[in-house]
Design a protein around this motif. Structure first.
Motif, PDB file in Angstrom:
ATOM      1  N   VAL A  51       0.823  -1.217   0.000  1.00 45.04           N
ATOM      2  CA  VAL A  51       0.000   0.000   0.000  1.00 45.04           C
ATOM      3  C   VAL A  51       0.856   1.266   0.000  1.00 45.04           C
ATOM      4  CG1 VAL A  51      -2.001  -1.109   1.071  1.00 45.04           C
ATOM      5  CG2 VAL A  51      -0.259  -0.057   2.525  1.00 45.04           C
ATOM      6  N   LEU A  57      -6.368   4.059   3.080  1.00 45.59           N
ATOM      7  CA  LEU A  57      -7.070   2.812   2.835  1.00 45.59           C
ATOM      8  C   LEU A  57      -8.455   2.934   3.476  1.00 45.59           C
ATOM      9  CD1 LEU A  57      -6.407   0.034   1.568  1.00 45.59           C
ATOM     10  CD2 LEU A  57      -5.926  -0.768   3.884  1.00 45.59           C
ATOM     11  N   VAL A  81       0.196  -6.605   5.122  1.00 45.11           N
ATOM     12  CA  VAL A  81       0.139  -5.240   4.601  1.00 45.11           C
ATOM     13  C   VAL A  81       1.563  -4.701   4.622  1.00 45.11           C
ATOM     14  CG1 VAL A  81      -0.768  -2.913   4.946  1.00 45.11           C
ATOM     15  CG2 VAL A  81      -2.214  -4.912   5.422  1.00 45.11           C
ATOM     16  N   ALA A  84       2.558   0.548   4.927  1.00 48.56           N
ATOM     17  CA  ALA A  84       1.430   1.394   5.353  1.00 48.56           C
ATOM     18  C   ALA A  84       1.922   2.724   5.915  1.00 48.56           C
ATOM     19  CB  ALA A  84       0.598   0.667   6.400  1.00 48.56           C
ATOM     20  N   THR A  88      -3.099   4.865   7.301  1.00 46.26           N
ATOM     21  CA  THR A  88      -3.519   3.474   7.145  1.00 46.26           C
ATOM     22  C   THR A  88      -3.290   2.701   8.434  1.00 46.26           C
ATOM     23  OG1 THR A  88      -3.130   3.529   4.763  1.00 46.26           O
ATOM     24  CG2 THR A  88      -3.155   1.364   5.812  1.00 46.26           C
ATOM     25  N   LEU A  89      -2.159   2.954   9.085  1.00 49.50           N
ATOM     26  CA  LEU A  89      -1.901   2.297  10.371  1.00 49.50           C
ATOM     27  C   LEU A  89      -2.952   2.674  11.400  1.00 49.50           C
ATOM     28  CD1 LEU A  89       1.973   2.594  10.701  1.00 49.50           C
ATOM     29  CD2 LEU A  89       0.623   0.507  10.374  1.00 49.50           C
ATOM     30  N   TRP A  98      -4.671  -4.645  12.862  1.00 52.99           N
ATOM     31  CA  TRP A  98      -3.211  -4.737  12.992  1.00 52.99           C
ATOM     32  C   TRP A  98      -2.814  -5.980  13.784  1.00 52.99           C
ATOM     33  CZ3 TRP A  98      -0.569  -4.579  17.652  1.00 52.99           C
ATOM     34  CH2 TRP A  98      -1.316  -4.219  18.767  1.00 52.99           C
ATOM     35  N   LEU A 106       6.605  -0.712   8.088  1.00 54.97           N
ATOM     36  CA  LEU A 106       5.603   0.213   8.609  1.00 54.97           C
ATOM     37  C   LEU A 106       6.136   1.623   8.823  1.00 54.97           C
ATOM     38  CD1 LEU A 106       3.972  -2.056  11.309  1.00 54.97           C
ATOM     39  CD2 LEU A 106       3.199  -1.619   8.980  1.00 54.97           C
TER      40      LEU A 106
END
Length: 110
Positions: A51, A57, A81, A84, A88-89, A98, A106
């Protein structure tokens, strides 16, 4: 959509990498659902969803990832994922995803 994104295929290990873009998200989550569906039809056990090119997202897109995760988990795999950003996180933390989905690379800058 790039041809490679339409035909994910596996690399022989049961892993498929899908690269999401803002263009794919512009008209909703239909493209993402089809990509995940195609990946799962190939027999993928592990689906990596990159992503990095996505600024945000959506919740329906996250729900699609959860649905794909259930199928992968039944095969002994997972959905991961990758890349991100903070927005998004935050969504994945608020929804608790998560804890369910795998995470890689990340915290890139938003």
């Amino acid at each position: 959509m790039r041809p490679a994104d339409r035909d994910p295929g596996t690399d022989g290990s049961g892993e498929v990498v899908l690269r999401l873009t803002e263009e794919m998200l512009a008209d909703g989550v239909a493209d993402i659902r089809w990509l995940l569906h195609d990946a799962l039809l190939t027999g993928a056990r592990r689906v990596v969803v990159d992503v990095r090119e996505v600024e945000h997202l959506s919740s329906p897109a996250a729900a699609s990832l959860l649905s794909a995760h259930r199928t992968c988990r039944a095969r002994g795999g997972s959905v991961v994922v990758r890349g991100a950003n903070r927005r998004t996180l935050d969504l994945l933390r608020r929804t608790g995803l998560w804890r369910v989905l795998g995470m890689e690379d990340l915290g890139r800058s938003a």
